[in-house]
Motif scaffolding. Structure first.
Motif, PDB file in Angstrom:
ATOM      1  N   MET A 107       0.848  -1.203   0.000  1.00 54.10           N
ATOM      2  CA  MET A 107       0.000   0.000   0.000  1.00 54.10           C
ATOM      3  C   MET A 107       0.885   1.255   0.000  1.00 54.10           C
ATOM      4  SD  MET A 107      -3.313   0.695   2.320  1.00 54.10           S
ATOM      5  CE  MET A 107      -2.550   0.712   3.910  1.00 54.10           C
ATOM      6  N   GLY A 111       2.188   5.069   0.714  1.00 47.44           N
ATOM      7  CA  GLY A 111       2.144   5.878   1.923  1.00 47.44           C
ATOM      8  C   GLY A 111       0.960   6.812   1.971  1.00 47.44           C
ATOM      9  N   ARG A 112       0.595   7.361   0.819  1.00 48.14           N
ATOM     10  CA  ARG A 112      -0.487   8.335   0.792  1.00 48.14           C
ATOM     11  C   ARG A 112      -1.819   7.676   1.158  1.00 48.14           C
ATOM     12  NH1 ARG A 112      -1.367  12.785  -3.893  1.00 48.14           N
ATOM     13  NH2 ARG A 112       0.697  13.364  -3.203  1.00 48.14           N
ATOM     14  N   GLN A 143      -2.170   4.925   2.874  1.00 45.26           N
ATOM     15  CA  GLN A 143      -2.076   4.537   4.277  1.00 45.26           C
ATOM     16  C   GLN A 143      -2.383   5.726   5.200  1.00 45.26           C
ATOM     17  OE1 GLN A 143       1.842   3.134   5.450  1.00 45.26           O
ATOM     18  NE2 GLN A 143       0.877   1.272   6.187  1.00 45.26           N
ATOM     19  N   ASP A 144      -1.806   6.887   4.893  1.00 48.60           N
ATOM     20  CA  ASP A 144      -2.067   8.079   5.693  1.00 48.60           C
ATOM     21  C   ASP A 144      -3.536   8.488   5.581  1.00 48.60           C
ATOM     22  OD1 ASP A 144       0.521   8.050   6.404  1.00 48.60           O
ATOM     23  OD2 ASP A 144       1.059  10.007   5.612  1.00 48.60           O
ATOM     24  N   VAL A 147      -6.079   6.481   5.218  1.00 51.06           N
ATOM     25  CA  VAL A 147      -6.844   5.586   6.094  1.00 51.06           C
ATOM     26  C   VAL A 147      -6.698   6.021   7.549  1.00 51.06           C
ATOM     27  CG1 VAL A 147      -6.972   3.228   6.989  1.00 51.06           C
ATOM     28  CG2 VAL A 147      -6.750   3.603   4.536  1.00 51.06           C
ATOM     29  N   THR A 148      -5.477   6.380   7.945  1.00 52.60           N
ATOM     30  CA  THR A 148      -5.249   6.813   9.334  1.00 52.60           C
ATOM     31  C   THR A 148      -6.065   8.075   9.649  1.00 52.60           C
ATOM     32  OG1 THR A 148      -3.042   5.839   9.349  1.00 52.60           O
ATOM     33  CG2 THR A 148      -3.483   7.551  10.984  1.00 52.60           C
ATOM     34  N   ILE A 149      -6.093   9.033   8.718  1.00 54.08           N
ATOM     35  CA  ILE A 149      -6.866  10.261   8.949  1.00 54.08           C
ATOM     36  C   ILE A 149      -8.357   9.950   9.006  1.00 54.08           C
ATOM     37  CG2 ILE A 149      -7.488  12.503   7.964  1.00 54.08           C
ATOM     38  CD1 ILE A 149      -4.658  12.603   6.800  1.00 54.08           C
ATOM     39  N   VAL A 174      -9.620  15.163   1.070  1.00 51.91           N
ATOM     40  CA  VAL A 174      -9.106  16.517   0.858  1.00 51.91           C
ATOM     41  C   VAL A 174      -7.734  16.669   1.500  1.00 51.91           C
ATOM     42  CG1 VAL A 174      -9.484  18.935   1.394  1.00 51.91           C
ATOM     43  CG2 VAL A 174     -11.390  17.519   0.663  1.00 51.91           C
ATOM     44  N   GLN A 175      -7.601  16.102   2.702  1.00 48.88           N
ATOM     45  CA  GLN A 175      -6.347  16.217   3.450  1.00 48.88           C
ATOM     46  C   GLN A 175      -5.179  15.557   2.746  1.00 48.88           C
ATOM     47  OE1 GLN A 175      -5.490  17.018   7.099  1.00 48.88           O
ATOM     48  NE2 GLN A 175      -6.815  18.608   6.326  1.00 48.88           N
ATOM     49  N   THR A 176      -5.434  14.462   2.027  1.00 45.29           N
ATOM     50  CA  THR A 176      -4.312  13.762   1.415  1.00 45.29           C
ATOM     51  C   THR A 176      -4.053  14.248  -0.001  1.00 45.29           C
ATOM     52  OG1 THR A 176      -5.936  12.000   1.108  1.00 45.29           O
ATOM     53  CG2 THR A 176      -4.219  11.613   2.705  1.00 45.29           C
ATOM     54  N   VAL A 177      -5.001  14.992  -0.580  1.00 47.73           N
ATOM     55  CA  VAL A 177      -4.854  15.361  -1.990  1.00 47.73           C
ATOM     56  C   VAL A 177      -4.423  16.816  -2.171  1.00 47.73           C
ATOM     57  CG1 VAL A 177      -6.082  15.656  -4.150  1.00 47.73           C
ATOM     58  CG2 VAL A 177      -6.422  13.592  -2.810  1.00 47.73           C
ATOM     59  N   VAL A 178      -5.025  17.756  -1.407  1.00 48.51           N
ATOM     60  CA  VAL A 178      -4.729  19.184  -1.610  1.00 48.51           C
ATOM     61  C   VAL A 178      -3.524  19.593  -0.775  1.00 48.51           C
ATOM     62  CG1 VAL A 178      -5.641  21.522  -1.501  1.00 48.51           C
ATOM     63  CG2 VAL A 178      -7.186  19.602  -1.934  1.00 48.51           C
TER      64      VAL A 178
END
Lengths: 297, 224
Positions: free
Chosen positions: A1, A3-4, A6-7, A9-11, A194-198
């Motif tokens: 998976m 990193g992005r 995975q992060d 999912v954590t958020i 939004v948090q992982t893309v922008v």
């Protein structure tokens, strides 16, 4: 998976785990209200005058110091118990920010600039009551409600009379928890996306423009969907780079209108009513932010 | 029966996550106890709901069930992973992070300072020379950065106020000893002393590392 992912999912799980206790608290309060206020007298303690009753709903938030996810079940219950639709909206808009917990956390974050706390509380009150006055002019308040929900609520109130109080409480709480929880899942997924893309730097480049910074912080408030009890600390991260007007706009707008709040509001109110309220609140907050930047230095 | 089962699922998830100590990956420590209490209440509600055995038409919609099942599956099936490189890049790491709140000089021996303590210390007294020589012992993950000299890296942690959604990365510049070149994202324990170097066009306090050892992520992966 990657990193992005995975992060992300954590958020996603982080927002849910953070919000679920507040949601459950709201559901439990709502079920208690449903049992306690079964009598016909309902909410006769509300003041008579239109402005006075709306203003007192804005003060009610002090009794429910939970975030927007917890307030929606309470507001739904208020409506089924005969509280006017406009008054329930005032409660929904003001309660997440106008309560002692939020006042305290905002003050803790902005001890250096206590005026931000006062602006936050004051403008939240004014805007919430203003929207309430606007809605109370509607000729048919029932049209502001989500038709599917009003039907379900009416059926629910009469049914299951033969049940014991504990089971009825559990059944009601479970149904409400599942219904609102599903909405929360969508909100958390959007916030994580939004948090992982922008890239946040894209927003930070515009922090000093008196107009564009306000718009940027309002967008950020919608996108982040952070609970109102802690959003002051999030705003603090931008205190060095963004104008004060934009910080106040973030703190006033976020608890009223964000991804989670909009989705949850749609379970009570009609899509048109929610769109109208979101638009009016956005315009009002935008003007407040601009006014502070230009006139309060 | 779906609603009670979902409540039991969420309750069980929260209780086991508490027991395994993995809630710190997702939320600030002050919300850990509320999460456990919520888990226990959900288990109780679910149990009462199961015992009540109402008619089938009470159940939630398929959409709601599917939506609520998704995070449960992710939570139970995937290993909990603290935020890492991807979020640090998305949120942006300042070589000179802005002060969060008032700057309080940190007390105690420098060896016990976290990355956050060091950044507060450097902000309380911005003259790098006055910190030179202080012993540094910090744990964090490795972030490579184009603004740094070849081979150098940042040792970074996230500051969390509420939950992973508001995590903000902070880091110290590290000049590794010869031969040490950890991969980006790897967790390392850095030992060394504060040194002064010109980085990104400015004189800054950096960590002149004597050892950079691979390590496991700490049980509380974020700083608060």
């Amino acid at each position: 998976m990657t990193g992005r992912l995975q992060d992300g999912v954590t958020i996603f799980l982080g927002v849910l785990i953070e919000a679920i206790p507040f949601l459950l608290l709201g559901v439990l309060v709502s079920q208690l209200l449903a049992r306690v206020s079964r009598s016909e007298r309902g909410f006769t303690w509300l003041p008579r005058g239109r402005l006075a009753s709306l203003a007192s709903m804005a003060g009610l938030g002090a009794l429910f110091p939970v975030c927007e996810c917890g307030n929606v079940p309470v507001a739904r219950r208020l409506v089924t118990r005969g509280v006017p639709v406009a008054a329930a909206m005032v409660f929904l808009l003001s309660a997440p920010a106008l309560n002692p917990v939020v006042a305290l956390s905002t003050w803790a974050a902005f001890r250096e600039e206590p005026s931000i706390v006062l602006y936050r509380l004051g403008f939240t009150f004014v805007i919430a009551v203003g929207v309430g006055l606007l809605l109370s002019l509607h000729p048919r308040p029932a049209a502001l409600l989500n038709p599917r929900w009003t039907k379900a609520a009416a059926e629910d109130d009469g049914a299951h009379e033969g049940e014991g109080p504990v089971r009825r409480f559990a059944r009601g709480a479970l149904a409400e928890f599942v219904e609102m929880g599903a909405v929360l899942v969508v909100g958390a997924a959007l916030a994580a996306l939004v948090q992982t893309v922008v890239p946040r730097q894209a927003l930070l480049g515009i922090g000093q423009g008196p107009v564009v910074s306000v718009a940027a912080m309002m967008l950020l408030a919608v996108a982040l969907s952070v609970c109102s009890t802690v959003d002051a600390f999030v705003a603090l991260a931008y205190a060095g780079t963004f104008t004060n007007g934009s910080l106040v706009a973030f703190l006033v707008f976020g608890p009223m209108i964000d991804i989670k709040a909009i989705l949850l509001m749609l379970t009570i109110f009609s899509a048109r009513a929610v769109a109208l309220v979101a638009l009016v609140v956005a315009e009002a907050v935008f003007l407040v932010g601009l006014g502070l930047n230009y006139f309060a230095g | 029966m779906t609603a009670p089962l979902l409540a039991l699922g969420y309750g069980a998830y929260l209780v086991q996550a508490y027991a395994r100590g993995v809630l710190y990956v997702y939320i600030h420590p002050i919300y850990v106890l509320p999460a456990l209490v919520t888990g226990l209440i959900l288990v109780a509600l679910g149990a009462v709901g199961l015992a009540a055995r109402r008619r089938a038409h009470d159940g939630p919609s398929w959409t709601a069930t599917a939506l609520l099942a998704l995070p449960l599956a992710l939570g139970f099936l995937l290993p909990p992973a603290p935020l890492g490189l991807a979020s640090a890049a998305q949120r942006g790491l300042d070589l000179e992070p802005a002060a969060s709140g008032e700057v309080v000089p940190v007390a105690g021996p420098p060896e016990s300072f976290t990355i956050k303590d060091w950044i507060n210390t450097f902000q309380a007294d911005p003259e790098p020379m006055r910190h030179a020589g202080k012993p540094v012992r910090v744990t964090g993950f490795v972030v490579k950065d184009g603004r740094l000299p070849e081979g150098w890296f940042l040792v970074a942690r996230f500051i969390v106020q509420c939950c992973a959604v508001d995590a903000q990365p902070i880091g110290l510049v590290v000049r590794p000893p010869a031969g040490a070149s950890p991969a980006g994202g790897a967790w390392v324990a850095v030992d060394g002393v504060v040194d002064v170097a010109e980085v990104g066009g400015e004189r800054r306090p950096i960590v002149g590392a004597t050892t950079v050892a691979p390590t496991d992520p700490p049980a509380q992966p974020y700083l608060y």
